[in-house]
Design a protein around this motif. Structure first.
Motif, PDB file in Angstrom:
ATOM      1  N   CYS A 118       0.856  -1.179   0.000  1.00 24.15           N
ATOM      2  CA  CYS A 118       0.000   0.000   0.000  1.00 24.15           C
ATOM      3  C   CYS A 118       0.899   1.238   0.000  1.00 24.15           C
ATOM      4  O   CYS A 118       1.802   1.358   0.822  1.00 24.15           O
TER       5      CYS A 118
ATOM      6  N   CYS B 191       0.228   3.365   3.603  1.00 23.41           N
ATOM      7  CA  CYS B 191       0.692   2.892   4.919  1.00 23.41           C
ATOM      8  C   CYS B 191       1.817   1.862   4.812  1.00 23.41           C
ATOM      9  O   CYS B 191       2.345   1.406   5.814  1.00 23.41           O
TER      10      CYS B 191
ATOM     11  N   HIS C 230      -4.930   0.912   0.109  1.00 21.55           N
ATOM     12  CA  HIS C 230      -6.130   0.429   0.780  1.00 21.55           C
ATOM     13  C   HIS C 230      -7.213   1.491   0.635  1.00 21.55           C
ATOM     14  O   HIS C 230      -6.913   2.687   0.607  1.00 21.55           O
TER      15      HIS C 230
ATOM     16  N   CYS D  35      -6.815   2.500   5.199  1.00 24.25           N
ATOM     17  CA  CYS D  35      -5.648   1.853   5.779  1.00 24.25           C
ATOM     18  C   CYS D  35      -5.945   1.448   7.215  1.00 24.25           C
ATOM     19  O   CYS D  35      -6.652   2.148   7.926  1.00 24.25           O
TER      20      CYS D  35
HETATM   21 ZN   LIG Z   1      -2.762   1.173   3.493  1.00 20.42          ZN
END
Ligand SMILES: [Zn+2]
Length: 165
Positions: free
Chosen positions: A70, A73, A135, A138
């Motif tokens: 991701c 994050c 995401h 996240c």
């Molecule tokens: Zn994320």
């Protein structure tokens, strides 16, 4: 890496041949930078079609999932894969260049006598990976960027193809 299966593209299409198998994700080095982990494997099937829209074609399907990073994050983000593409075979690059690029048409590639199946799959995997996967939220449990497997990136296919040679 295990010995690569290769196919004679035009012959494979003409005879309607089929090849399927499983490939470990770790065997696709060009994906590595995008991956959080290279565990798991992908199922693939490649099928020759003597004529699709009038041309010999290879139909490639890949199923599985990739663990991406991701970009927000840096956590793991699962990308489910449902690749199903038609690769229209041309005898030469000149034949491809002679025709205007159809935005919605199948990808066109130059047929070879020894086309590495691994590389065909890897090319499609690279096209399936979003440029900046994230995401939706996240830290949450849901981890799907399902849209990424669909059309938003299909338009890039032609661009990538045209810079390859
Ligand atoms: Zn994320």
């Amino acid at each position: 890496m295990s010995r690569q299966p290769v196919i004679d593209g035009l012959e494979f299409a003409r005879t309607g041949s089929k090849l399927q198998g499983v490939w470990p994700v770790a065997d696709f080095p060009r994906l590595r930078d995008a991956l959080h982990a290279d565990a798991g494997s992908l199922r693939y099937e490649i099928e020759g079609v003597p004529e699709e829209q009038g041309r010999p074609t290879l139909r490639l399907r890949v199923d599985g999932a990739l663990q991406l990073v991701c970009q927000r994050c840096l956590g793991a983000l699962e990308l489910p894969l449902r690749i199903d593409v038609s690769l229209q075979l041309a005898a030469t690059q000149a034949e491809i260049d002679a025709e205007p690029l159809a935005a919605e048409g199948p990808e066109r590639i130059v047929a070879g006598r020894e086309m590495p199946v691994h590389d065909l799959i890897e090319d499609e995997l690279l096209l399936a990976i979003p440029i900046a996967p994230r995401h939706e939220r996240c830290g949450g449990r849901e981890a799907v960027a399902a849209r990424a497997t669909n059309s938003p990136f299909a338009g890039l296919r032609g661009l990538i193809g045209s810079t390859k040679h």
